[in-house]
Motif scaffolding. Structure first.
Motif, PDB file in Angstrom:
ATOM      1  N   ALA A   2       0.832  -1.200   0.000  1.00 56.78           N
ATOM      2  CA  ALA A   2       0.000   0.000   0.000  1.00 56.78           C
ATOM      3  C   ALA A   2       0.863   1.246   0.000  1.00 56.78           C
ATOM      4  N   ARG A   5      -0.736   7.831   1.523  1.00 54.27           N
ATOM      5  CA  ARG A   5      -1.483   8.856   0.794  1.00 54.27           C
ATOM      6  C   ARG A   5      -1.638  10.098   1.651  1.00 54.27           C
ATOM      7  N   ARG A  58       1.989   3.250  -9.817  1.00 56.45           N
ATOM      8  CA  ARG A  58       2.659   2.689 -10.978  1.00 56.45           C
ATOM      9  C   ARG A  58       3.558   3.725 -11.639  1.00 56.45           C
ATOM     10  N   GLU A 188      -7.673   3.275  -8.240  1.00 57.46           N
ATOM     11  CA  GLU A 188      -6.552   2.491  -7.719  1.00 57.46           C
ATOM     12  C   GLU A 188      -6.004   3.128  -6.447  1.00 57.46           C
ATOM     13  N   SER A 191      -8.419   2.541  -3.484  1.00 55.80           N
ATOM     14  CA  SER A 191      -8.501   1.165  -2.980  1.00 55.80           C
ATOM     15  C   SER A 191      -7.211   0.686  -2.342  1.00 55.80           C
ATOM     16  N   SER A 192      -6.069   1.324  -2.676  1.00 58.04           N
ATOM     17  CA  SER A 192      -4.793   0.783  -2.211  1.00 58.04           C
ATOM     18  C   SER A 192      -4.070   1.659  -1.200  1.00 58.04           C
ATOM     19  N   ALA A 193      -4.472   2.931  -1.079  1.00 59.92           N
ATOM     20  CA  ALA A 193      -3.680   3.857  -0.271  1.00 59.92           C
ATOM     21  C   ALA A 193      -4.031   3.800   1.204  1.00 59.92           C
ATOM     22  N   ASP A 208      -4.516   3.317   9.127  1.00 63.67           N
ATOM     23  CA  ASP A 208      -5.259   2.573   8.109  1.00 63.67           C
ATOM     24  C   ASP A 208      -6.733   2.844   8.338  1.00 63.67           C
ATOM     25  N   ASP A 210     -10.121   3.727   6.448  1.00 62.88           N
ATOM     26  CA  ASP A 210     -10.844   3.812   5.182  1.00 62.88           C
ATOM     27  C   ASP A 210     -11.767   5.026   5.152  1.00 62.88           C
ATOM     28  N   SER A 213      -9.817   8.118   4.051  1.00 58.69           N
ATOM     29  CA  SER A 213      -9.536   8.110   2.620  1.00 58.69           C
ATOM     30  C   SER A 213     -10.774   8.483   1.821  1.00 58.69           C
TER      31      SER A 213
END
Length: 441
Positions: A2, A5, A58, A188, A191-193, A208, A210, A213
């Motif tokens: 992860a 962010r 990416r 992306e 869902s991943s950060a 962590d 959610d 985010s």
């Protein structure tokens, strides 16, 4: 793995520091810049693209730059933010404030710009325009490496932009194109950060969470949605709304509705009304500042310049402003024209145009257009514009007692000035500017 962010607030803070560091250390930097009017669409397009692009895991893994951040540059001095009350109204929804913006003041002064921010160290991504204008254009136009825009194609950006986008398509809002381009990367990221410090007032702890985010997504979504709604009259303007705008707005509203803190109290109509009302609040500005609030400029054949100011009040409002600023508070024609001439001459304009929007007493949307040729060498061009654009724009006689005083054609053709009512109200500066530029070619 992860990816940590940041909130939009933290991202802008880090991006500003990264720009200053790149300038001081002569590092390479990627700058995302909107057009020089710095309206909401340019602002939100640059911020959204830079934020999502900077956060894409990416792309970061493939980057060779000292900083993987894309820097969103607001194309005005910091002092001019006060001319845009819609900024402040919107920023409350995104948990940022004007001080977070990266403006022209964050670049070196004009005299040392090319030396301190070397063109070869820069890469520029254009949003809401596809030709870099003014001083930035003179220095950095050869280093433009990508574009997302909804204006007429000017063929100034290379056809091959590598891994950067090259999108020039019709849409009501450029932000819609940016949203749709960034959609998969945004999903992306969502869902991943991991959320970085939001729950602790932007502290250093990584949690962590959610919900945090999702809240950041909702704030960013509201920032983007505002421009789409403003540019399409809350998605009701048939002449402006495209499938790009509808698709983007649906996606952004879904982002808002997935945040528990935002879904329950978000109302699109109320949100649009708030930002639209703020945008129209220009009563505290003087006439000169109103003219420069939403202004764009082009250099055409023989270095003749065209400037167009967009104003969200009728010309009668500008008359009243001139009267207020006149020492006698009675005469307004000469003070009005004197301010317009001062504005135009300071920018060395051959042609100056004002486009107004307002609502009639009956609630109908309406437009006016004023064109002033201040250089005898372009009088032929504006007369050509009148002949060719009257039908397309629906230009009709301006019905006002001041018509004779403001319309002019000097005997020696030294200047030429006209005001019209514009019946084709769906034609904005995006359509009028190319017609004037064509006449000047």
């Amino acid at each position: 793995m992860a990816l940590p962010r940041n909130s939009l607030r933290s991202f802008l803070t880090n991006a500003k520091a990264a720009l200053h560091s790149a300038i001081e250390q002569s590092h390479q930097v990627t700058i995302v810049v909107g057009n020089e009017s710095a309206d909401l669409d340019s602002l939100t397009s640059s911020i959204l693209f830079a934020y999502i692009r900077s956060s894409n895991p990416r792309r970061i893994s493939q980057s060779s730059l000292p900083t993987s951040l894309y820097i969103p540059l607001t194309n005005i001095p910091a002092a001019d933010i006060r001319l845009r009350p819609e900024y402040t109204a919107l920023f409350r929804h995104a948990n940022i404030d004007p001080s977070h913006l990266i403006t022209l003041d964050d670049l070196p002064s004009s005299s040392g710009l090319a030396k301190q921010l070397k063109p070869d160290n820069t890469k520029w991504i254009l949003v809401d325009h596809n030709a870099l204008q003014g001083n930035l254009g003179e220095l950095y136009s050869k280093h433009v490496s990508g574009v997302i825009d909804h204006h007429d194609e000017e063929n100034k950006v290379p056809r091959d932009t590598g891994h950067e986008p090259r999108i020039v398509e019709k849409s009501g809002s450029c932000t819609s194109l940016v949203v749709n381009y960034c959609r998969s990367a945004w999903d992306e990221l969502s869902s991943s950060a991991l959320s970085s410090g939001a729950g602790h007032a932007q502290g250093d702890s990584i949690i962590d969470d959610d919900a945090v985010s999702r809240r950041w997504d909702a704030q960013l979504a509201k920032l983007a949605l505002a421009s789409i709604l403003i540019d399409t009259a809350n998605l009701t303007s048939e002449s402006k709304v495209t499938s790009h705008d509808i698709k983007a707005a649906e996606y952004l509203e879904a982002k808002i509705n997935i945040s528990p803190q935002d879904a329950a109290k978000f109302d699109r109509q109320a949100f649009y009304d708030e930002i639209s009302t703020a945008k129209a609040e220009i009563g505290s500005l003087d006439l000169y500042d109103i003219l420069r609030k939403d202004y764009k400029e082009w250099t055409e054949k023989d270095s003749k310049k065209l400037g167009i100011s967009s104003v969200v009040k009728p010309i009668s409002f500008l008359h009243d402003k001139a009267r207020e600023e006149s020492p006698s508070h009675e005469q307004w024609v000469q003070p009005f024209l004197a301010t317009l001439r001062e504005f135009a001459e300071e920018r060395d304009l051959a042609i100056f145009a004002i486009m107004t929007t307002s609502t009639s007493d009956g609630g109908a949307f309406q437009r006016e257009l004023m064109v002033w040729a201040l250089d005898g060498n372009v009088v032929k061009a504006v007369k050509k514009f009148e002949a060719e654009a009257t039908g397309e724009l629906g230009l009709t006689a301006w019905n006002n007692d001041a018509k004779e005083a403001l319309n002019s054609s000097d005997g020696d053709d030294a200047t030429w000035r006209r005001i019209w009512s514009q019946k084709e109200v769906g034609k904005s500066r995006k359509q009028v500017a190319p017609l004037l530029r064509k006449a000047m070619a």
